[in-house]
Design a protein around this motif. Sequence first.
Motif, PDB file in Angstrom:
ATOM      1  N   GLY A   1       1.029  -1.096   0.066  1.00  0.00           N
ATOM      2  CA  GLY A   1       0.113   0.315   0.024  1.00  0.00           C
ATOM      3  C   GLY A   1       0.898   1.284  -0.044  1.00  0.00           C
ATOM      4  N   ASN A   2       0.240   2.363  -0.528  1.00  0.00           N
ATOM      5  CA  ASN A   2       1.015   3.666  -0.595  1.00  0.00           C
ATOM      6  C   ASN A   2       1.285   4.308   0.727  1.00  0.00           C
ATOM      7  N   GLU A   3       2.781   4.521   1.032  1.00  0.00           N
ATOM      8  CA  GLU A   3       3.108   5.143   2.224  1.00  0.00           C
ATOM      9  C   GLU A   3       3.106   4.374   3.283  1.00  0.00           C
ATOM     10  N   THR A   4       3.144   3.056   3.092  1.00  0.00           N
ATOM     11  CA  THR A   4       3.108   1.908   4.286  1.00  0.00           C
ATOM     12  C   THR A   4       4.544   2.096   4.837  1.00  0.00           C
TER      13      THR A   4
ATOM     14  N   TYR B   1      -3.220   1.802   2.998  1.00  0.00           N
ATOM     15  CA  TYR B   1      -2.649   3.188   2.785  1.00  0.00           C
ATOM     16  C   TYR B   1      -2.220   3.927   4.138  1.00  0.00           C
ATOM     17  N   GLN B   2      -1.082   4.077   4.261  1.00  0.00           N
ATOM     18  CA  GLN B   2      -0.187   4.929   5.561  1.00  0.00           C
ATOM     19  C   GLN B   2      -0.294   3.759   6.586  1.00  0.00           C
TER      20      GLN B   2
END
Length: 260
Positions: free
Chosen positions: A18-21, A36-37
């Motif tokens: 996931g994005n920015e994990t 996400y995050q």
Amino acid sequence: KALYGWPGTGGSQNIAIGNETLLANADGFENIAIGYQVLASNSDGDRNVGILGCANNITGNYNTGVGYQALNNNNSGSNNVAIGRESGPAGGYGSLSNTGAFGYGATTTASNTIHIGNTSITEIAGEVAFSTYADKRFKRNIQSNVAGLDFIMKLHPVTCQWDIEKLDKFIGVPEYNDETMVKAREKKEAIVYTGFLAQEVEQAAREVNYNFSGVTAPANENTPYSLRYAEFVVPLVKAMQEQQQMIEELRKRIEELEKK
């Protein structure tokens, strides 16, 4: 993708999907982040599992957050489990450890506690009663100093209704915006409950010099008083024994008077 020390140099054997994990990971290892995050603030925490949660963990270890924003308030506490949307420690309690929160909005405010459901829940049920360890082999300093009638006679049974909005603000639960939860709160507040007021029970026990384990005093300023109602059985049994002894003594006196 599997992360081996990225973006720092010491972390290893992490899994991030996931994005920015795991974005800030430096030395943390064996973490799993999905969504996400998720675990985006984690820098040194190890062996955490986050699925749509744990966004603000920094140095905590062995945490498991499953659900949207689950365990999001935790930053340095360890060995916490939160399953359900927005479950876990309340805001301002990011260093709690050994807690469990299960269900939407289930909130903890002290370490070493497990909470099930949010404040609008009206029933927690199961097919059998909850069991508590009571094995004599593992108890010490056993004494027969349970308070009986003196304590029971000081108790003040009442009926009352909950102010759930006030309770939520006290605990630190975010205000509900969805209509379903608003209706759930209204339903809970309409119920008339029978019980005791914890502070009055605490005072009654204090007046008879009884260290009553049925009262759980707040661990901090944002934790409410609570009662373990099952533990009232013990002083009630003691009170009945004392009362029966009185009855037997009176019976004997009546027999003696009848003979005279």
